[in-house]
Scaffold this motif. Sequence first.
Motif, short mmCIF file in Angstrom:
data_model
loop_
_atom_site.label_atom_id
_atom_site.label_comp_id
_atom_site.label_asym_id
_atom_site.label_seq_id
_atom_site.Cartn_x
_atom_site.Cartn_y
_atom_site.Cartn_z
N PHE A 198 -1.29 4.99 -4.53
CA PHE A 198 -2.47 4.25 -4.09
C PHE A 198 -2.81 4.59 -2.64
N LEU A 199 -1.79 4.75 -1.83
CA LEU A 199 -2.00 5.18 -0.44
C LEU A 199 -2.59 6.58 -0.41
N LEU A 200 -2.09 7.46 -1.26
CA LEU A 200 -2.63 8.81 -1.35
C LEU A 200 -4.11 8.78 -1.69
N CYS A 201 -4.49 7.98 -2.66
CA CYS A 201 -5.90 7.87 -3.04
C CYS A 201 -6.74 7.34 -1.89
N THR A 202 -6.21 6.35 -1.18
CA THR A 202 -6.95 5.77 -0.06
C THR A 202 -7.13 6.77 1.06
N LEU A 203 -6.05 7.46 1.43
CA LEU A 203 -6.14 8.47 2.50
C LEU A 203 -7.10 9.59 2.12
#
Length: 86
Positions: free
Chosen positions: A20-25
């Motif tokens: 989810f962090l990867l998608c956000t970044l």
Amino acid sequence: MSIIEPRIDNLLDETDNDRFLLCTLAAKRAHDINDMMRGQRDRAIQLQTAVEIARAADRKPLSLAFNEISRGEVSFDPQSIDIKNH
């Protein structure tokens, strides 16, 4: 063997294995790149120069963002991430 570059394993390594962090970044950086490509230089100009963006204009902003994350050029501050338990 994967034909997708950068590999998802490399991308997840850069985000503490948090998809989810990867998608956000990636979304945030792709948005900045897109703004830069469209001439909206407010926030994006601080992250990359117009010349660098122009050289990469033939690639999609999300692809550019994933490559930057894989190379460690995009980072995050774990202290500023708001985690809420429900």
